[in-house]
Design a protein around this motif. Structure first.
Motif, mmCIF file in Angstrom:
data_model
loop_
_atom_site.group_PDB
_atom_site.id
_atom_site.type_symbol
_atom_site.label_atom_id
_atom_site.label_comp_id
_atom_site.label_asym_id
_atom_site.label_seq_id
_atom_site.Cartn_x
_atom_site.Cartn_y
_atom_site.Cartn_z
ATOM 1 N N GLU A 1 31.953 65.279 -37.258
ATOM 2 C CA GLU A 1 32.237 64.009 -37.817
ATOM 3 C C GLU A 1 31.844 63.947 -39.288
ATOM 4 O OE1 GLU A 1 33.564 60.626 -36.160
ATOM 5 O OE2 GLU A 1 34.284 62.201 -35.104
ATOM 6 N N PRO A 2 32.547 63.266 -39.918
ATOM 7 C CA PRO A 2 32.335 63.417 -41.493
ATOM 8 C C PRO A 2 30.876 62.775 -41.774
ATOM 9 C CG PRO A 2 34.158 61.989 -41.308
ATOM 10 C CD PRO A 2 33.838 62.735 -39.949
ATOM 11 N N ILE A 3 30.174 63.081 -42.681
ATOM 12 C CA ILE A 3 29.071 62.454 -43.367
ATOM 13 C C ILE A 3 29.146 62.361 -44.667
ATOM 14 C CG2 ILE A 3 26.426 62.751 -43.470
ATOM 15 C CD1 ILE A 3 26.565 64.614 -41.291
ATOM 16 N N ASP A 4 28.568 61.004 -45.250
ATOM 17 C CA ASP A 4 28.727 60.576 -46.662
ATOM 18 C C ASP A 4 27.250 61.065 -47.064
ATOM 19 O OD1 ASP A 4 29.092 59.969 -49.129
ATOM 20 O OD2 ASP A 4 28.768 57.585 -48.497
ATOM 21 N N LEU A 5 27.415 62.098 -47.795
ATOM 22 C CA LEU A 5 25.963 62.615 -48.583
ATOM 23 C C LEU A 5 26.133 62.532 -50.323
ATOM 24 C CD1 LEU A 5 25.139 65.955 -46.684
ATOM 25 C CD2 LEU A 5 24.114 63.712 -46.485
ATOM 26 N N PHE B 258 32.246 67.472 -44.152
ATOM 27 C CA PHE B 258 32.323 67.830 -42.497
ATOM 28 C C PHE B 258 31.478 68.891 -42.140
ATOM 29 C CE2 PHE B 258 35.998 65.062 -42.055
ATOM 30 C CZ PHE B 258 36.498 64.848 -43.404
ATOM 31 N N PRO B 259 30.397 68.623 -41.506
ATOM 32 C CA PRO B 259 29.365 69.658 -41.161
ATOM 33 C C PRO B 259 30.066 70.444 -40.086
ATOM 34 C CG PRO B 259 28.313 67.641 -40.631
ATOM 35 C CD PRO B 259 29.673 67.190 -41.097
ATOM 36 N N THR B 260 29.894 71.691 -39.904
ATOM 37 C CA THR B 260 30.020 72.299 -38.795
ATOM 38 C C THR B 260 28.913 73.438 -38.078
ATOM 39 O OG1 THR B 260 31.096 74.293 -40.094
ATOM 40 C CG2 THR B 260 32.524 72.421 -39.276
ATOM 41 N N VAL B 261 29.011 73.849 -37.213
ATOM 42 C CA VAL B 261 27.889 74.599 -36.538
ATOM 43 C C VAL B 261 28.595 75.872 -35.819
ATOM 44 C CG1 VAL B 261 26.026 72.898 -36.151
ATOM 45 C CG2 VAL B 261 27.421 73.321 -34.447
ATOM 46 N N LEU C 5 21.985 77.025 -32.181
ATOM 47 C CA LEU C 5 22.715 76.583 -33.273
ATOM 48 C C LEU C 5 22.400 76.991 -34.585
ATOM 49 C CD1 LEU C 5 22.428 74.292 -30.782
ATOM 50 C CD2 LEU C 5 24.113 73.136 -32.253
ATOM 51 N N ASP C 6 23.609 77.008 -35.628
ATOM 52 C CA ASP C 6 23.152 77.178 -36.966
ATOM 53 C C ASP C 6 24.020 76.398 -37.634
ATOM 54 O OD1 ASP C 6 21.372 79.678 -38.755
ATOM 55 O OD2 ASP C 6 23.235 78.716 -39.379
ATOM 56 N N LEU C 7 23.593 75.678 -38.588
ATOM 57 C CA LEU C 7 24.575 75.062 -39.308
ATOM 58 C C LEU C 7 25.352 75.961 -40.298
ATOM 59 C CD1 LEU C 7 22.777 71.687 -40.600
ATOM 60 C CD2 LEU C 7 25.009 71.943 -39.997
ATOM 61 N N ASP C 8 26.603 75.801 -40.381
ATOM 62 C CA ASP C 8 27.456 76.594 -41.366
ATOM 63 C C ASP C 8 27.203 75.940 -42.795
ATOM 64 O OD1 ASP C 8 28.499 77.860 -39.200
ATOM 65 O OD2 ASP C 8 29.955 76.473 -38.750
ATOM 66 N N ASN C 9 27.137 76.883 -43.648
ATOM 67 C CA ASN C 9 27.304 76.968 -45.091
ATOM 68 C C ASN C 9 25.887 75.680 -45.527
ATOM 69 O OD1 ASN C 9 29.347 78.268 -45.587
ATOM 70 N ND2 ASN C 9 30.635 76.562 -44.908
ATOM 71 N N PHE C 10 24.765 75.616 -44.795
ATOM 72 C CA PHE C 10 23.815 74.623 -45.032
ATOM 73 C C PHE C 10 23.345 74.826 -46.353
ATOM 74 C CE2 PHE C 10 19.416 73.132 -45.054
ATOM 75 C CZ PHE C 10 19.755 71.880 -45.051
ATOM 76 N N ASP D 121 18.039 67.356 -46.111
ATOM 77 C CA ASP D 121 17.293 66.764 -45.331
ATOM 78 C C ASP D 121 18.135 65.798 -44.546
ATOM 79 O OD1 ASP D 121 15.413 68.429 -46.009
ATOM 80 O OD2 ASP D 121 14.175 66.898 -46.848
ATOM 81 N N ARG D 122 18.965 64.841 -45.133
ATOM 82 C CA ARG D 122 19.294 63.735 -44.513
ATOM 83 C C ARG D 122 20.361 64.278 -43.477
ATOM 84 N NH1 ARG D 122 22.384 59.854 -45.222
ATOM 85 N NH2 ARG D 122 23.422 59.899 -47.291
ATOM 86 N N LEU D 123 21.325 65.423 -44.107
ATOM 87 C CA LEU D 123 22.170 66.220 -42.916
ATOM 88 C C LEU D 123 21.439 66.589 -41.881
ATOM 89 C CD1 LEU D 123 25.127 67.276 -42.402
ATOM 90 C CD2 LEU D 123 24.416 69.305 -43.798
#
Ligand code: C2E
Ligand code: CA
Ligand code: CA
Length: 727
Positions: free
Chosen positions: A387-391, A397-400, A306-311, A324-326
């Protein structure tokens, strides 16, 4: 030595498995007693009467255990032990001191000097035999442990491991100097108390630690393994992999533990951030899964990459803490949607599959009944992670992107499976992210194609197969040509015209974009200088040049750019560099000084493909920008899709507010043009006016425009006012 008899007649003839004990004792009675006792216990013994003799025979024969008298004339037990330890590590050759019961100080000193245990005179046969037996067993288990360490690919680090030997009853632990050094202490600074260890275990890991060590309830377990964080002298925590063996009294009570400690914090292993297992452990588990599959081929296993998109964009725009929290959130969500038997790990930047921000995870799925089950898991992961994350007050909306490969052959290698899953992940990314792809043989084929492409590109550079096209950029109020975008073209000797989408990304990945980029820049500057000389009376033409991120990173970029300007005589005000929004945001802090350097030379700077990245307004302010190019995808859909329309409107307004010139890309219809004009967009380019064409056609087009024979607006001053890049 000649006075000593060898107490088993055919010492050498005995099997390799018999434990060979060297007895070193100057007192004949004591020596004989020990020897008889051990021979009865099934040992092969070699009694000698002095330290010198002991060292001599040890040079000639191997021993498994040494019984060493402390008090001897000439060389005493301590001196002898010191010399033995020069060649034989504590963990490899147990040395048991022989002493009188009352001699407590000597015993403690002996432990310090590297003894493993002691027995006291008068001998308690059972106890002495039990102790020696324990060491014989321990020695065998430790060598088995060392063999298994090799499987962990830790052999190379083996000598870096700290060793420990825990006497549970006494509450003392022998810590090797290396063990202490791993925590930043010298040998003398740490006593042999067990609390030296337990006090340094991270509070969150303490329960796990006790459970894995002294409180291990299961009598059937012989090996311990746990990962704990330990407090280093510098105040930070290090991840330690603790492995060892239990030694039990009878069947239940653990009275002794011994093993090794490995620092797994650094580099590719250990993930203090997410608490996930490290890569080495992951590979080890994968290897075990392969072994298991060889024995029970009825169920499958699979590796997901898995690789996080746009990290990186999130990391750079919202800060590392948010990043980090993400990552932590992703790790927890991943675990939640997998079975407990599945393994997750996060790859670190020093892994062979390097990624700068450590946004890669791998998952091992086991006990699958059909390979297609992976699809179900992959889809579940995609849903759970998005699922959305509040940062930092922003909803993300993180995607992988997921690639996966199924283990279908017992001869497959762990590294190969990982690579296959990685290749498939790369395809998922290229196909638009937020999706999963199964590895196919064809993907390897495409990798081969890429290699061929790279070869062809090198050839093309050396043989002048590239040329430039120019697409006019139109002022929407005056309808006249204000400038041109330079777009590179490749005429392949056999394949014909290759579109840039098919080679620019490969050129970027291979670094060939750097020489190609300089060639393009030089040609474009030549053209700009020529046009300025020819048409300066009529208009202030500018030429934009696309610039890839790798070019900007060149340490000599600014100097070389300056040289090109001087060589070609191009007016820097007429040159505009287009940098994509994602390039800009990716390494904002590295790029900024380069752009400032360009601006100081008088060169203009535009953001390409604007709207597709994650720029925050705060960032835009910090760059010396002149131009925003609204990405073609929004112009394409702005008439049908309200969201696109709103984006275009917002970007145009943003351009106004930041005093930037806004250029709409890919305008193909009259309706699009008028809508853009209505929104207040000042500039546009697209097939509505002209596709990218060679320089002759570009000039023809410019001169054919009704307004082009006279200055494109009623007066020169007005041209200046509306000109995208005023001179
Ligand atoms: P880009 O910089 O966004 O370039 C605009 C692309 O849109 C060009 O495609 C252009 O031909 C195309 N285009 C222009 N008007 C229209 C239109 O009305 N409709 C449609 N459908 N397309 C239009 P091209 O030339 O194929 O270039 C594609 C991408 O390749 C460029 O995107 C840029 O990222 C890269 N590229 C092209 N030339 C260069 C170059 O010289 N250097 C670098 N680093 N990248 C380049
Ligand atoms: Ca462009
Ligand atoms: Ca663009």
């Amino acid at each position: 030595m000649n006075s000593d008899k060898l107490l088993t007649g055919d010492y050498k003839a005995l099997g390799e498995n018999s434990t060979r004990v060297l007895i070193v004792d100057d007192e004949t009675a004591s020596r004989e007693l020990l020897a008889q006792m051990l021979v009865k216990g099934g040992y092969v013994v070699r009694p000698v009467s002095s330290g010198c003799d002991a060292l001599n025979v040890m040079r000639q024969e191997p021993f498994d255990i040494v019984l060493l008298d402390i008090v001897m004339p000439e060389m005493d037990g301590f001196e002898c032990l010191e010399l033995i330890r020069k060649d034989h590590a504590v963990s490899k050759l147990p040395v048991i001191m022989v002493t009188d019961e009352t001699d407590r100080n000597n015993i403690v000193a002996a432990f310090r000097a590297g003894a493993n245990d002691y027995i006291t005179r008068p001998f308690d046969y059972e106890l002495a035999l039990a102790r020696i037996g324990t060491h014989a067993k321990l020695r065998m288990t430790l060598s088995a442990l060392r063999a298994s360490e090799e499987r962990y690919a830790l052999a190379a680090r083996g000598s870096n491991d700290g060793l420990w030997d825990w006497d549970v009853k006494q509450g003392t632990v022998y810590y090797s100097p290396r063990w202490k050094a791993m925590l930043g202490y010298s040998d003398r600074e740490i006593s042999d108390s067990a609390s030296e260890w337990t006090n340094r275990v991270h509070p969150d890991d303490l329960e796990k630690f006790y459970h894995s060590t002294v409180n291990q309830p299961s009598a059937s377990k012989t090996n311990l393994e746990c990962e704990i964080r330990m407090l280093h002298r510098d105040g930070g925590y290090r991840w330690m992999l603790c492995r060892g063996v239990y030694v039990r009294n009878g069947s239940v009570v653990i009275y002794r533990l011994a093993g090794s400690l490995t620092d797994i914090t650094e580099g590719k292993v250990g993930d203090a951030l997410t608490g996930l297992p490290n890569r080495l452990l992951f590979v080890d588990r994968l290897e075990r899964a392969i072994e298991k599959f060889a024995r029970f081929p009825e169920s499958f296993f699979a590796v997901m990459f898995l690789d996080l998109d746009n990290f990186k964009l999130i990391n750079d725009s919202l800060g590392h803490q948010a990043g980090d929290r993400l990552l932590i959130t992703i790790a927890r969500r991943l675990e939640a949607c997998l079975r407990t038997s599945d393994s997750v790990c996060r790859l670190h930047e020093k892994s062979t599959l390097a990624r700068h921000a450590g946004d890669e995870f791998t998952v091992l799925l086991e006990a699958l009944s059909i390979p297609e089950d992976v699809e179900i898991v992959a889809n579940r992961v995609l849903t759970a992670l998005s699922e959305p994350i509040d940062l930092e007050g922003q909803e993300i909306f993180p995607t992988v992107s997921i690639g996966w490969a199924v283990g279908e052959s017992p001869s497959v290698r762990a590294e190969d499976l990982l690579r296959e899953a990685d290749t498939a992940m790369y395809h998922a990314k290229r196909e638009g992210r937020n999706r999963h792809r199964r590895f196919e043989i064809g993907m390897q084929h495409r990798a081969t194609m890429r290699l061929q492409l790279e070869k062809d590109l090198r050839h093309a550079l050396a043989h002048d197969e590239f040329y430039l096209n120019y697409q006019p950029i139109i002022g929407l109020e005056s309808s006249c040509v204000m400038g041109f975008e330079t777009l590179v073209r490749w005429r392949h000797p056999t394949k014909g015209l290759v579109p840039p989408q098919e080679f620019i990304s490969t050129a970027e990945e291979t670094g060939l974009i750097v020489p190609l980029g300089w060639w393009i820049t030089e040609k474009a500057c030549e053209q700009a200088a020529l046009w300025e000389a020819q048409y300066y009376q009529d208009r202030h033409l500018f030429v934009t040049v696309n610039c890839a991120v790798k070019q900007l990173y060149q340490p000599d970029f600014l100097n070389q750019f300056k040289e090109i300007l001087e060589r070609t005589g191009a007016n820097p005000h007429c040159i505009c560099i287009e940098v994509t929004e994602s390039t800009l945001m990716d390494r904002a802090e590295l790029i900024r000084p380069v752009l400032i350097g360009l601006r100081d030379m008088g060169v203009r700077i535009g953001i390409d493909d604007f709207g597709t990245g994650y720029s925050s307004l705060a960032y835009l302010h910090r760059f010396p920008l002149d131009m925003l190019k609204v990405d073609r995808s929004f112009i394409n859909t702005m008439l049908e899709c309200n969201e696109s329309f709103e984006i275009v409107r917002t970007i145009v307004d943003l351009g106004h507010n930041l005093r930037l010139k806004t250029v709409a890309e890919g305008v193909e219809t009259e309706t699009q043009r008028s809508k853009l004009a209505e929104l207040g967009c000042k500039f546009a380019q697209g097939y509505l006016w002209s596709p990218p064409v060679n320089h002759e056609l570009a000039v023809q087009y410019m001169l054919s425009q009704p307004s082009s024979r006279v200055p494109c607006a009623p007066s020169t001053t007005e041209v200046r006012a509306t000109s995208l890049l005023p001179a």
